[in-house]
Design a protein around this motif. Structure first.
Motif, PDB file in Angstrom:
ATOM      1  N   ASN A  36      62.650  45.621  48.700  1.00  0.00           N
ATOM      2  CA  ASN A  36      63.349  45.147  49.899  1.00  0.00           C
ATOM      3  C   ASN A  36      62.634  43.965  50.554  1.00  0.00           C
ATOM      4  O   ASN A  36      63.035  43.478  51.603  1.00  0.00           O
ATOM      5  CB  ASN A  36      63.536  46.277  50.910  1.00  0.00           C
ATOM      6  CG  ASN A  36      62.215  46.831  51.434  1.00  0.00           C
ATOM      7  OD1 ASN A  36      61.147  46.360  51.069  1.00  0.00           O
ATOM      8  ND2 ASN A  36      62.300  47.845  52.284  1.00  0.00           N
ATOM      9  N   GLY A  37      61.542  43.520  49.922  1.00  0.00           N
ATOM     10  CA  GLY A  37      60.827  42.361  50.441  1.00  0.00           C
ATOM     11  C   GLY A  37      59.919  42.656  51.599  1.00  0.00           C
ATOM     12  O   GLY A  37      59.301  41.750  52.156  1.00  0.00           O
ATOM     13  N   ILE A  38      59.789  43.947  51.965  1.00  0.00           N
ATOM     14  CA  ILE A  38      58.939  44.332  53.098  1.00  0.00           C
ATOM     15  C   ILE A  38      57.820  45.221  52.572  1.00  0.00           C
ATOM     16  O   ILE A  38      58.067  46.263  51.959  1.00  0.00           O
ATOM     17  CB  ILE A  38      59.743  45.097  54.163  1.00  0.00           C
ATOM     18  CG1 ILE A  38      60.894  44.229  54.676  1.00  0.00           C
ATOM     19  CG2 ILE A  38      58.847  45.527  55.314  1.00  0.00           C
ATOM     20  CD1 ILE A  38      61.841  44.975  55.596  1.00  0.00           C
ATOM     21  N   LEU A  39      56.580  44.800  52.780  1.00  0.00           N
ATOM     22  CA  LEU A  39      55.440  45.578  52.317  1.00  0.00           C
ATOM     23  C   LEU A  39      55.303  46.830  53.177  1.00  0.00           C
ATOM     24  O   LEU A  39      55.166  46.744  54.397  1.00  0.00           O
ATOM     25  CB  LEU A  39      54.157  44.747  52.387  1.00  0.00           C
ATOM     26  CG  LEU A  39      52.909  45.400  51.798  1.00  0.00           C
ATOM     27  CD1 LEU A  39      53.078  45.634  50.302  1.00  0.00           C
ATOM     28  CD2 LEU A  39      51.673  44.536  52.071  1.00  0.00           C
ATOM     29  N   GLN A  40      55.360  47.992  52.517  1.00  0.00           N
ATOM     30  CA  GLN A  40      55.272  49.253  53.240  1.00  0.00           C
ATOM     31  C   GLN A  40      54.182  50.129  52.644  1.00  0.00           C
ATOM     32  O   GLN A  40      53.595  49.804  51.601  1.00  0.00           O
ATOM     33  CB  GLN A  40      56.628  49.970  53.189  1.00  0.00           C
ATOM     34  CG  GLN A  40      57.720  49.224  53.946  1.00  0.00           C
ATOM     35  CD  GLN A  40      59.074  49.885  53.821  1.00  0.00           C
ATOM     36  OE1 GLN A  40      59.739  49.779  52.795  1.00  0.00           O
ATOM     37  NE2 GLN A  40      59.478  50.571  54.880  1.00  0.00           N
ATOM     38  N   ALA A  41      53.893  51.232  53.332  1.00  0.00           N
ATOM     39  CA  ALA A  41      52.839  52.136  52.890  1.00  0.00           C
ATOM     40  C   ALA A  41      53.074  52.567  51.450  1.00  0.00           C
ATOM     41  O   ALA A  41      54.190  52.913  51.071  1.00  0.00           O
ATOM     42  CB  ALA A  41      52.792  53.362  53.808  1.00  0.00           C
ATOM     43  N   GLY A  42      51.999  52.534  50.644  1.00  0.00           N
ATOM     44  CA  GLY A  42      52.098  52.939  49.250  1.00  0.00           C
ATOM     45  C   GLY A  42      52.439  51.800  48.307  1.00  0.00           C
ATOM     46  O   GLY A  42      52.423  51.980  47.089  1.00  0.00           O
ATOM     47  N   CYS A  93      56.473  47.876  42.735  1.00  0.00           N
ATOM     48  CA  CYS A  93      55.646  47.262  43.781  1.00  0.00           C
ATOM     49  C   CYS A  93      54.156  47.422  43.514  1.00  0.00           C
ATOM     50  O   CYS A  93      53.365  47.730  44.415  1.00  0.00           O
ATOM     51  CB  CYS A  93      56.022  47.804  45.164  1.00  0.00           C
ATOM     52  SG  CYS A  93      57.629  47.216  45.724  1.00  0.00           S
ATOM     53  N   ILE A  94      53.785  47.225  42.257  1.00  0.00           N
ATOM     54  CA  ILE A  94      52.387  47.250  41.847  1.00  0.00           C
ATOM     55  C   ILE A  94      51.999  45.863  41.357  1.00  0.00           C
ATOM     56  O   ILE A  94      52.703  45.258  40.550  1.00  0.00           O
ATOM     57  CB  ILE A  94      52.155  48.284  40.723  1.00  0.00           C
ATOM     58  CG1 ILE A  94      52.536  49.682  41.217  1.00  0.00           C
ATOM     59  CG2 ILE A  94      50.698  48.265  40.263  1.00  0.00           C
ATOM     60  CD1 ILE A  94      52.518  50.727  40.116  1.00  0.00           C
ATOM     61  N   LYS A  95      50.871  45.375  41.835  1.00  0.00           N
ATOM     62  CA  LYS A  95      50.403  44.055  41.412  1.00  0.00           C
ATOM     63  C   LYS A  95      49.931  44.119  39.950  1.00  0.00           C
ATOM     64  O   LYS A  95      49.359  45.120  39.519  1.00  0.00           O
ATOM     65  CB  LYS A  95      49.238  43.594  42.287  1.00  0.00           C
ATOM     66  CG  LYS A  95      49.613  43.280  43.722  1.00  0.00           C
ATOM     67  CD  LYS A  95      48.377  42.834  44.495  1.00  0.00           C
ATOM     68  CE  LYS A  95      48.715  42.480  45.941  1.00  0.00           C
ATOM     69  NZ  LYS A  95      47.505  42.069  46.692  1.00  0.00           N
ATOM     70  N   PRO A  96      50.146  43.031  39.189  1.00  0.00           N
ATOM     71  CA  PRO A  96      49.643  43.011  37.811  1.00  0.00           C
ATOM     72  C   PRO A  96      48.130  42.841  37.790  1.00  0.00           C
ATOM     73  O   PRO A  96      47.519  42.439  38.786  1.00  0.00           O
ATOM     74  CB  PRO A  96      50.341  41.786  37.210  1.00  0.00           C
ATOM     75  CG  PRO A  96      50.547  40.880  38.379  1.00  0.00           C
ATOM     76  CD  PRO A  96      50.845  41.786  39.549  1.00  0.00           C
ATOM     77  N   ARG A  97      47.517  43.159  36.639  1.00  0.00           N
ATOM     78  CA  ARG A  97      46.087  42.947  36.452  1.00  0.00           C
ATOM     79  C   ARG A  97      45.894  42.038  35.236  1.00  0.00           C
ATOM     80  O   ARG A  97      46.604  42.161  34.237  1.00  0.00           O
ATOM     81  CB  ARG A  97      45.369  44.276  36.278  1.00  0.00           C
ATOM     82  CG  ARG A  97      45.488  45.145  37.529  1.00  0.00           C
ATOM     83  CD  ARG A  97      44.694  46.422  37.451  1.00  0.00           C
ATOM     84  NE  ARG A  97      44.945  47.255  38.633  1.00  0.00           N
ATOM     85  CZ  ARG A  97      44.367  48.444  38.845  1.00  0.00           C
ATOM     86  NH1 ARG A  97      43.528  48.939  37.941  1.00  0.00           N
ATOM     87  NH2 ARG A  97      44.649  49.123  39.943  1.00  0.00           N
ATOM     88  N   LEU A  98      44.931  41.155  35.342  1.00  0.00           N
ATOM     89  CA  LEU A  98      44.729  40.138  34.321  1.00  0.00           C
ATOM     90  C   LEU A  98      43.865  40.635  33.167  1.00  0.00           C
ATOM     91  O   LEU A  98      43.012  41.521  33.334  1.00  0.00           O
ATOM     92  CB  LEU A  98      44.088  38.901  34.945  1.00  0.00           C
ATOM     93  CG  LEU A  98      44.909  38.189  36.029  1.00  0.00           C
ATOM     94  CD1 LEU A  98      44.140  36.987  36.563  1.00  0.00           C
ATOM     95  CD2 LEU A  98      46.262  37.760  35.479  1.00  0.00           C
ATOM     96  N   VAL A  99      44.101  40.028  31.992  1.00  0.00           N
ATOM     97  CA  VAL A  99      43.342  40.311  30.783  1.00  0.00           C
ATOM     98  C   VAL A  99      43.028  38.977  30.112  1.00  0.00           C
ATOM     99  O   VAL A  99      43.889  38.081  30.077  1.00  0.00           O
ATOM    100  CB  VAL A  99      44.154  41.190  29.798  1.00  0.00           C
ATOM    101  CG1 VAL A  99      43.321  41.496  28.564  1.00  0.00           C
ATOM    102  CG2 VAL A  99      44.623  42.451  30.472  1.00  0.00           C
ATOM    103  N   PHE A 100      41.818  38.826  29.600  1.00  0.00           N
ATOM    104  CA  PHE A 100      41.502  37.614  28.838  1.00  0.00           C
ATOM    105  C   PHE A 100      40.419  37.931  27.810  1.00  0.00           C
ATOM    106  O   PHE A 100      39.771  38.985  27.866  1.00  0.00           O
ATOM    107  CB  PHE A 100      41.067  36.466  29.758  1.00  0.00           C
ATOM    108  CG  PHE A 100      39.822  36.728  30.557  1.00  0.00           C
ATOM    109  CD1 PHE A 100      38.553  36.506  30.007  1.00  0.00           C
ATOM    110  CD2 PHE A 100      39.893  37.183  31.875  1.00  0.00           C
ATOM    111  CE1 PHE A 100      37.395  36.737  30.745  1.00  0.00           C
ATOM    112  CE2 PHE A 100      38.749  37.408  32.614  1.00  0.00           C
ATOM    113  CZ  PHE A 100      37.495  37.198  32.050  1.00  0.00           C
ATOM    114  N   VAL A 101      40.248  37.031  26.885  1.00  0.00           N
ATOM    115  CA  VAL A 101      39.140  37.096  25.945  1.00  0.00           C
ATOM    116  C   VAL A 101      38.181  35.978  26.340  1.00  0.00           C
ATOM    117  O   VAL A 101      38.610  34.856  26.677  1.00  0.00           O
ATOM    118  CB  VAL A 101      39.624  36.943  24.483  1.00  0.00           C
ATOM    119  CG1 VAL A 101      40.306  35.610  24.251  1.00  0.00           C
ATOM    120  CG2 VAL A 101      38.474  37.136  23.497  1.00  0.00           C
TER     121      VAL A 101
END
Length: 427
Positions: free
Chosen positions: A232-238, A256-264
């Protein structure tokens, strides 16, 4: 005829005298008057001979203060004289916490109410702790501190009462019909209305992980059917993020989970990595180029030895996307990362470039993230030709990416310079 009048005169005088003597005898004090309940002259007391009320002339103990048998003084002992005599058990002169007013020892159940001893009631042998739902017939409890348990005593008796009794209410921590749970508050398993947690029941329960609960089945409104508000575009608890769209592999997943980076790593290292801790530090240093906003401690090396492995050192609960530094999806969450197949090879360095030859990495890790063998360059502390260390292939998307299926080249000499896989460990 002259004597006749004289005789009556004589008789009259005699009668008068007798009457006077009788009157005198009646008013004269004597032993026969003790016991008539009147203090006559010469007596100091007279309680009478009727002992029905416990008080009478007596030379025996009756418990009450009374006159003695000769009406010339009080019997020397009675309950309340501060002197213990048989059959008294105590005599404090009045009711006390240890002695009843009748000079018996205090005992709950003796039928004698003694407020100074903390008793609020005492029904004697009728004292009971049995539940009674007829308040007009309530017995004293066996502690003499109140009535037996009943509806209306302010305590919910789970074995007898339900919510029809005002003592039993939702939130009292006692499951009483028709309640199916009662945790006294909203918990991960019980809603505040004492019903089991169920998304869609209209009871918003943050403790159960619900961001909302509108009680409907419309999935594209403010509250989705999984009781989340993600999207919904609104950051809420959780929520770690909320970009308001339905693109899953972008900077914010549909959960609504941020991605995590991977590299070599662009740099290559020999087998003396300084153990797992040293390898993590090398990833942390390289990670500053991948994302300058992340601290060095946010990175972990995909590496295993006798002291640990990704399955013991990584966030295995992570369910967001692992992305290369250019945004290419690798896997969604730990379970996808460890299923044996990657969506794309981990073939970009922290700077977004292709790694130099050889495109191999130190690993000794199975596709499931566990330690593969004892071939780990002596826990990644040596550059000797033997022992060796197992390696992965940075160009592969099958299990070779972490454990190369090549008996001629895996394990590899610890003196060689190879790359490291680095994973973002924290948001």
């Amino acid at each position: 005829m002259c004597w006749a009048p004289v005789e009556p005169s004589t008789t009259t005088d005699s009668t008068t005298d007798t009457t006077t003597e009788t009157s005198t005898e009646t008013s004269t004090t004597g032993p026969g008057l003790c016991g008539n309940a009147v203090v006559d002259p010469g007596e100091t007391c007279d309680d009478g001979e009727d002992c029905g009320d416990g008080v009478c002339n007596s030379d025996e103990y009756t418990g009450e203060k009374h006159c003695n048998a000769t009406c010339n003084g009080l019997y020397p002992g009675w309950c309340g004289d501060h002197s213990v005599q048989a059959p008294e058990a105590c005599d404090d002169g009045e009711e006390t916490p240890t002695c009843n007013a009748d000079c018996t020892s205090v005992e709950c159940g003796d039928g004698i109410l003694n407020p100074s001893a903390g008793e609020t009631c005492d029904d004697g042998v009728d004292n009971s702790d049995a539940y009674d739902d007829t308040p007009d017939q309530l017995a004293c409890n066996t502690a003499c501190t109140g009535t037996a348990p009943h509806c209306g005593d302010g305590v919910c008796q789970e074995s007898h009462e339900d919510t029809t009794c005002a003592d039993c209410t939702c939130g009292d921590g006692i499951v009483s019909a028709p309640e199916t749970c009662d945790d006294a508050m909203a918990t991960p398993t019980c809603d505040a209305d004492c019903t089991p947690v169920e998304c869609g029941d209209g009871h918003h329960n943050p403790a159960a992980g619900e961001s909302c609960d509108d009680g409907n089945t419309i999935d594209d409104d403010a509250c989705r059917n999984d009781c989340t508000t993600c999207g919904n575009g609104i950051l809420q608890a959780g929520e770690e993020c909320d970009d308001g769209n339905v693109i899953d592999e972008d900077a914010c997943s549909n959960e609504c989970i941020k991605p995590r980076l991977v590299f070599v790593t662009g740099a290559k290292f020999d087998g003396n990595l300084g153990g797992l801790t040293g390898a993590d530090m090398k990833c942390g240093t390289a990670g500053m180029a991948a994302d300058p906003n992340l601290p060095a401690a946010a990175w972990r090396a995909w590496l295993s030895d006798d002291t640990g492995s990704p399955s013991t050192r990584f966030d295995t609960a992570f369910s967001g996307w692992y992305l290369l530094v250019d945004g290419t999806p690798i896997a969604k969450g730990w379970s996808d990362l460890t299923d044996g197949t990657l969506a794309a090879a981990i073939n970009l360095t922290e700077n977004g470039a292709a790694p130099g030859l050889p495109k191999n990495t130190w690993s000794n890790t199975t596709a499931a993230g566990a330690t593969a063998s004892t071939e780990h360059c002596d826990n990644w502390t040596t550059t000797e030709f033997d022992p060796k260390g197992r390696i992965g292939d940075a160009t592969a998307t099958n299990t070779n990416w972490t454990d190369l299926n090549d008996a001629d080249n895996n394990p590899f000499t610890c003196s060689a310079g190879l790359h490291l896989y680095c994973f973002q460990h924290t948001p």
